[in-house]
Design a protein around this motif. Structure first.
Motif, PDB file in Angstrom:
ATOM      1  N   ASN A   1     -11.428 -27.905 -81.895  1.00  0.00           N
ATOM      2  CA  ASN A   1     -10.190 -28.932 -82.681  1.00  0.00           C
ATOM      3  C   ASN A   1     -10.790 -29.972 -83.471  1.00  0.00           C
ATOM      4  O   ASN A   1     -11.769 -30.664 -82.788  1.00  0.00           O
ATOM      5  CB  ASN A   1      -9.423 -29.651 -81.422  1.00  0.00           C
ATOM      6  N   MET A   2     -10.347 -30.120 -84.551  1.00  0.00           N
ATOM      7  CA  MET A   2     -10.793 -31.065 -85.520  1.00  0.00           C
ATOM      8  C   MET A   2      -9.725 -32.128 -85.384  1.00  0.00           C
ATOM      9  O   MET A   2      -8.633 -32.193 -85.998  1.00  0.00           O
ATOM     10  CB  MET A   2     -11.023 -30.889 -86.896  1.00  0.00           C
TER      11      MET A   2
ATOM     12  N   THR B   1      -8.811 -36.053 -86.945  1.00  0.00           N
ATOM     13  CA  THR B   1      -8.914 -36.849 -88.204  1.00  0.00           C
ATOM     14  C   THR B   1      -8.960 -38.337 -87.911  1.00  0.00           C
ATOM     15  O   THR B   1      -7.900 -38.969 -87.370  1.00  0.00           O
ATOM     16  CB  THR B   1      -7.634 -36.375 -89.216  1.00  0.00           C
ATOM     17  N   ASP B   2      -9.946 -39.114 -88.300  1.00  0.00           N
ATOM     18  CA  ASP B   2      -9.991 -40.544 -88.234  1.00  0.00           C
ATOM     19  C   ASP B   2      -9.241 -41.030 -89.406  1.00  0.00           C
ATOM     20  O   ASP B   2      -8.946 -40.555 -90.312  1.00  0.00           O
ATOM     21  CB  ASP B   2     -11.602 -41.022 -88.086  1.00  0.00           C
ATOM     22  N   PRO B   3      -8.982 -42.583 -89.155  1.00  0.00           N
ATOM     23  CA  PRO B   3      -8.489 -43.157 -89.940  1.00  0.00           C
ATOM     24  C   PRO B   3      -8.541 -42.888 -91.625  1.00  0.00           C
ATOM     25  O   PRO B   3      -7.986 -43.091 -92.215  1.00  0.00           O
ATOM     26  CB  PRO B   3      -8.325 -44.577 -89.554  1.00  0.00           C
ATOM     27  N   SER B   4      -9.936 -42.964 -91.715  1.00  0.00           N
ATOM     28  CA  SER B   4     -10.501 -42.771 -93.258  1.00  0.00           C
ATOM     29  C   SER B   4     -10.371 -41.193 -93.566  1.00  0.00           C
ATOM     30  O   SER B   4     -11.084 -40.992 -94.771  1.00  0.00           O
ATOM     31  CB  SER B   4     -12.011 -43.075 -93.216  1.00  0.00           C
ATOM     32  N   GLY B   5      -9.966 -40.099 -92.730  1.00  0.00           N
ATOM     33  CA  GLY B   5      -9.829 -38.974 -93.171  1.00  0.00           C
ATOM     34  C   GLY B   5     -11.019 -38.124 -92.682  1.00  0.00           C
ATOM     35  O   GLY B   5     -11.111 -36.666 -93.048  1.00  0.00           O
TER      36      GLY B   5
ATOM     37  N   GLU C   1     -16.521 -22.319 -90.659  1.00  0.00           N
ATOM     38  CA  GLU C   1     -15.161 -22.261 -91.184  1.00  0.00           C
ATOM     39  C   GLU C   1     -14.399 -23.746 -91.012  1.00  0.00           C
ATOM     40  O   GLU C   1     -14.174 -23.866 -89.860  1.00  0.00           O
ATOM     41  CB  GLU C   1     -14.451 -21.233 -90.696  1.00  0.00           C
TER      42      GLU C   1
ATOM     43  N   ASP D   1     -11.073 -25.187 -91.302  1.00  0.00           N
ATOM     44  CA  ASP D   1      -9.577 -24.940 -91.670  1.00  0.00           C
ATOM     45  C   ASP D   1      -8.997 -26.307 -91.152  1.00  0.00           C
ATOM     46  O   ASP D   1      -8.607 -26.405 -90.393  1.00  0.00           O
ATOM     47  CB  ASP D   1      -9.233 -23.871 -90.646  1.00  0.00           C
ATOM     48  N   PHE D   2      -8.779 -27.143 -92.252  1.00  0.00           N
ATOM     49  CA  PHE D   2      -8.441 -28.386 -92.226  1.00  0.00           C
ATOM     50  C   PHE D   2      -6.828 -28.424 -91.983  1.00  0.00           C
ATOM     51  O   PHE D   2      -6.509 -29.264 -91.160  1.00  0.00           O
ATOM     52  CB  PHE D   2      -8.769 -28.916 -93.465  1.00  0.00           C
ATOM     53  N   ALA D   3      -5.998 -27.662 -92.468  1.00  0.00           N
ATOM     54  CA  ALA D   3      -4.647 -27.339 -92.142  1.00  0.00           C
ATOM     55  C   ALA D   3      -4.436 -26.894 -90.713  1.00  0.00           C
ATOM     56  O   ALA D   3      -3.503 -27.302 -90.205  1.00  0.00           O
ATOM     57  CB  ALA D   3      -3.945 -26.319 -93.242  1.00  0.00           C
ATOM     58  N   GLY D   4      -5.306 -26.034 -90.389  1.00  0.00           N
ATOM     59  CA  GLY D   4      -5.171 -25.812 -88.947  1.00  0.00           C
ATOM     60  C   GLY D   4      -5.925 -26.593 -88.054  1.00  0.00           C
ATOM     61  O   GLY D   4      -6.004 -26.393 -86.561  1.00  0.00           O
ATOM     62  N   ALA D   5      -6.519 -27.621 -88.541  1.00  0.00           N
ATOM     63  CA  ALA D   5      -7.470 -28.658 -87.559  1.00  0.00           C
ATOM     64  C   ALA D   5      -8.396 -27.932 -86.905  1.00  0.00           C
ATOM     65  O   ALA D   5      -8.408 -28.240 -85.628  1.00  0.00           O
ATOM     66  CB  ALA D   5      -6.458 -29.469 -86.886  1.00  0.00           C
TER      67      ALA D   5
ATOM     68  N   ASN E   1     -14.327 -23.722 -86.969  1.00  0.00           N
ATOM     69  CA  ASN E   1     -14.712 -22.336 -86.454  1.00  0.00           C
ATOM     70  C   ASN E   1     -16.174 -22.168 -86.662  1.00  0.00           C
ATOM     71  O   ASN E   1     -16.814 -22.083 -87.974  1.00  0.00           O
ATOM     72  CB  ASN E   1     -13.584 -21.179 -86.761  1.00  0.00           C
TER      73      ASN E   1
ATOM     74  N   ARG F   1     -10.459 -31.610 -98.201  1.00  0.00           N
ATOM     75  CA  ARG F   1      -9.583 -31.433 -97.224  1.00  0.00           C
ATOM     76  C   ARG F   1      -8.329 -30.639 -97.834  1.00  0.00           C
ATOM     77  O   ARG F   1      -7.384 -30.042 -97.050  1.00  0.00           O
ATOM     78  CB  ARG F   1      -8.764 -32.703 -96.512  1.00  0.00           C
TER      79      ARG F   1
END
Lengths: 270, 305
Positions: B36-37, B39-43, B145, B147-151, B154, B284
C-alpha cells in the motif's frame, strides 16, 4: 493475465483519481481554490481508491486553512482522523485548524493527544505556544520547560520559558539565573533572556540587537521589538507594548514565530 | 559518489504470496509483493517496512542510492551504528552522511530478510512521520510497478519472459527504452513541446525540475522572455516557471506539465547532469512499470485500465 492480476485493475480509478492528482499538484503550487475544487470532485466521484480518501480530506483541509476557512478545515480533519485514528500529523493539523477557528481548548486537546503519542520537543513547543495564546502562562511554562529539558541548548525555548514565567508572575530570579548559566552560547537571543530574568533592561535591547551581519541585525531587531513588547505586557503596560508589536508585525519575516504572535497579541489588545 | 557497493543482503523471498495465475504460467509475471502506498501532504509516496517488529514509514525515492533511516528512528530502535568504511555520501544540501545502522528482522510486504544496512540521515530532512527512504538498492532487485491510482507499489520478480509488462491494460501503452546508471537511477527519452529531452525518474522529489540553460538552448527563449515567470527567489538564485504545453512519454501525454526551472549558473552546477528530473507532480499522473532486465519502462495514464 489482466483477470489473474485483477486486484490491481479493480483498484484502479478514473475520474476521482485524476481530480485527486490535480488537487495534490494545486496544493504544491499554492493554488488553494483549485485544490479545494479538485479534492471535492475527487471525493464526490465515488471511484477514488479508499486508500487515497484520507489524503484527499487532508489535502482539502490544508487548502481550506490556506484560505482561512477554519471550520471547513476542522471538519475535513475530523474525517481524516476518523479514518486514520492516532495519526500524529493529522492531530497536529486538526489542532492548527481548531486554533485557526479560535477553538483553543479543542486545539489543546489535539496537541495533548500528540504529546501522549509522541512526547518530543516539537509537540511540547507547539502546545506551549498554544497555551501561551490562551494566556495559561503557568502551564505554558511547564511545556517550555519540557522543551528545554529535551533540548538544553535551544535558546529560544529558554526565552519562551522565562517569558511565560514572567507573564505568569512566577519568575524566580535564582532559577532564571541558573537557566542562563546553563546556556553555553552567549549569542542571540541571550540578551532577551537576561532581560526577562532581570539581568538587563528593555532599553538595552536595541544595542544588543545591533550586533552581527546586516541580515542578522534586521531579524534581531524585529525579535527585540516583539520580546520587549512582551516585557511591557508582563508589566501591565500595553501602551508601551502596542507600537512595538505593530513594528514587529510589519517588519518580522512572515515565517517567524514573532510575526505570528505579534499579530495575535495585537488582535487581543483592547 | 556511491556510498555502498551493495547492500549486505538483498531482501530474499520468504512468505511472499505471488498471484495464483502467475504461479501456473512460467512465462508470466510473478508478483513478489504488493505494498500500500500512502500519500504524504507533499504528495510523496510512502510504504511501510517492518524493522525489528516496528513499522518504519519510508518515502519511495527512486532518486536515492541506498535506503536510509532517520537518526531518530535509529535511536528509537537502538540499532547498532557503525561508520561507513572508507567512504561517505554528500546528501542534497551538503550534509555528509558517513554512518550506517543495521536493522534486523526486515519485512517489506512479505519479503523478508534477517538484516539490512541503512545509511543514517539527519533528522529534519523528511516530512514529519517519515522514518527514512526506500531507494534503488532494494527497488532494483525487482521490477517495480507504480500504480498511483490504485495506491499500490507492486514488486515483481524480474526473471520472467513476458514481453508486455503493461498487464493492467488492453489499451494503448508506451514502451520506452531506459538506461540505468550505476546508482540504479533510471532515465529515458521524453518529448517536451516537441523537443526530445532526457528525463530521470525521481519519486523522492515533489515537483519536476528542468535546467534553465537546457530549456533556453532547446526552446530558444531567454531569461527575459515574458512567459518565463519567477516563482521564487532563493539564496542560490531564482526559480522559474514556463508555460510548457505537453510532456510526451512515447504517446502517453501529460498536459501542462508542472515544471520548475533552475539555472545551473546560479546553482553552480556543472553541465552534464540530468536534463529533466521527473518528480511526483508529473509521475502521479502515470501508471508505470520499470522492467530492469529488459531495460524498458511501460507507461499508461494513471487511470487507464
Amino acid at each position: 493475465m489482466i483477470a489473474a492480476l485483477g486486484g490491481a485493475c479493480v483498484a484502479a480509478s478514473a475520474a476521482g483519481y485524476d481530480d485527486f492528482a490535480r488537487g495534490i499538484s494545486a496544493n504544491l503550487q499554492g493554488d488553494a481554490p483549485l485544490a479545494v475544487t479538485s479534492f471535492s470532485a475527487a471525493l464526490a466521484a465515488g471511484d477514488l481508491n479508499p486508500t487515497l480518501i484520507p489524503a484527499a480530506y487532508r489535502g482539502r483541509a490544508i487548502a481550506y486553512l490556506r484560505q482561512g476557512q477554519c471550520k471547513a478545515a476542522t471538519a475535513d480533519m475530523d474525517e481524516f482522523i476518523r479514518l486514520n485514528p492516532g495519526d500524529v500529523q493529522g492531530l497536529e493539523l486538526r489542532g492548527d485548524a481548531h486554533a485557526c477557528a479560535g477553538e483553543l481548548a479543542a486545539a489543546d486537546a489535539d496537541l495533548s493527544q500528540v504529546i501522549a503519542l509522541r512526547p518530543d520537543r516539537t509537540a511540547y513547543w507547539n502546545r506551549g505556544r498554544l497555551r501561551w495564546r490562551q494566556k495559561n502562562f503557568g502551564v505554558a511554562a511547564d511545556d517550555f520547560a519540557q522543551v528545554v529539558q529535551l533540548q538544553p541548548e535551544n535558546g529560544y525555548a529558554v526565552l519562551w520559558l522565562e517569558l511565560s514565567r514572567v507573564r505568569a508572575g512566577a519568575l524566580d530570579p535564582k532559577v532564571g539565573a541558573h537557566d542562563v548559566e546553563q546556556l553555553r552560547n552567549d549569542d542571540w537571543p541571550l540578551p532577551l533572556i537576561k532581560m526577562f530574568v532581570g539581568e538587563t533592561k528593555p532599553d538595552d535591547m536595541a544595542l544588543a540587537a545591533s550586533h552581527g551581519d546586516s541580515d542578522k541585525i534586521a531579524n534581531q531587531q524585529c525579535e527585540a521589538d516583539f520580546y520587549v513588547a512582551e516585557w511591557w505586557l508582563a508589566h501591565n503596560d500595553s501602551a508601551s507594548a502596542r507600537p512595538l508589536l505593530e513594528t514587529a508585525s510589519q517588519k518580522c519575516p512572515k515565517n517567524f514565530v514573532e510575526y505570528a504572535e505579534a499579530k495575535f497579541e495585537l488582535s487581543t489588545l483592547k | 559518489m556511491r556510498i555502498r557497493h551493495r547492500v549486505a543482503l538483498v531482501l530474499v523471498l520468504a512468505g511472499a504470496v505471488p498471484c495464483a495465475a502467475a504461479e501456473n504460467e512460467s512465462c508470466s509475471l510473478t508478483r513478489a509483493a504488493s505494498l500500500n502506498m500512502a500519500t504524504d501532504p507533499s504528495g510523496g509516496q510512502v510504504v511501510a517496512m517492518t524493522i525489528g517488529g516496528r513499522t518504519a514509514n519510508l518515502l519511495i525515492d527512486t532518486g536515492g542510492i541506498d535506503s536510509m533511516l532517520t537518526e531518530s528512528f535509529v535511536d528509537s530502535l537502538n540499532l547498532r551504528v557503525a561508520p561507513l568504511p572508507g567512504r561517505y555520501v554528500m546528501m542534497f544540501g551538503g550534509y555528509r552522511l558517513d554512518r550506517f545502522a543495521v536493522g534486523h528482522d526486515i519485512d517489506l510486504g512479505g519479503l523478508k530478510a534477517p538484516y539490512k544496512e541503512f545509511i543514517i540521515m539527519p533528522n529534519g530532512h523528511l516530512p514529519d512521520g517519515i522514518d527514512g527512504t526506500l531507494a534503488p538498492d532494494i527497488m532494483r532487485a525487482y521490477d517495480d510497478e507504480f500504480d498511483f491510482a490504485g495506491a499500490k507499489l507492486n514488486l515483481f520478480l524480474s526473471n520472467h519472459c513476458q514481453t508486455n509488462m503493461a498487464y493492467w491494460t488492453k489499451s494503448e501503452h508506451a514502451e520506452i527504452p531506459l538506461e540505468q546508471d550505476h546508482f540504479g537511477h533510471v532515465s529515458f527519452p521524453v518529448t517536451l513541446d516537441g523537443k526530445k529531452i532526457r528525463a530521470t525518474l525521481d519519486t523522492g522529489t515533489a515537483r519536476s525540475v528542468l535546467n534553465l540553460e537546457e530549456a533556453e538552448d532547446l526552446f530558444g527563449f531567454t531569461e527575459n522572455d515574458p512567459q518565463l515567470k519567477t516563482l521564487e527567489k532563493t539564496d542560490n538564485g531564482h526559480v522559474y516557471k514556463y508555460p510548457f504545453k505537453s510532456l510526451d512519454f512515447s504517446g502517453v501525454s501529460v498536459a501542462n506539465p508542472d515544471l520548475t526551472l533552475f539555472s545551473r549558473r546560479d546553482e553552480g552546477i556543472p553541465r552534464g547532469g540530468p536534463e529533466l528530473i521527473l518528480g511526483m507532480g508529473i509521475l502521479r499522473q502515470l501508471h508505470m512499470y520499470i522492467a530492469y532486465k529488459e531495460q524498458a519502462l511501460y507507461v499508461t495514464a494513471a487511470s487507464t485500465h
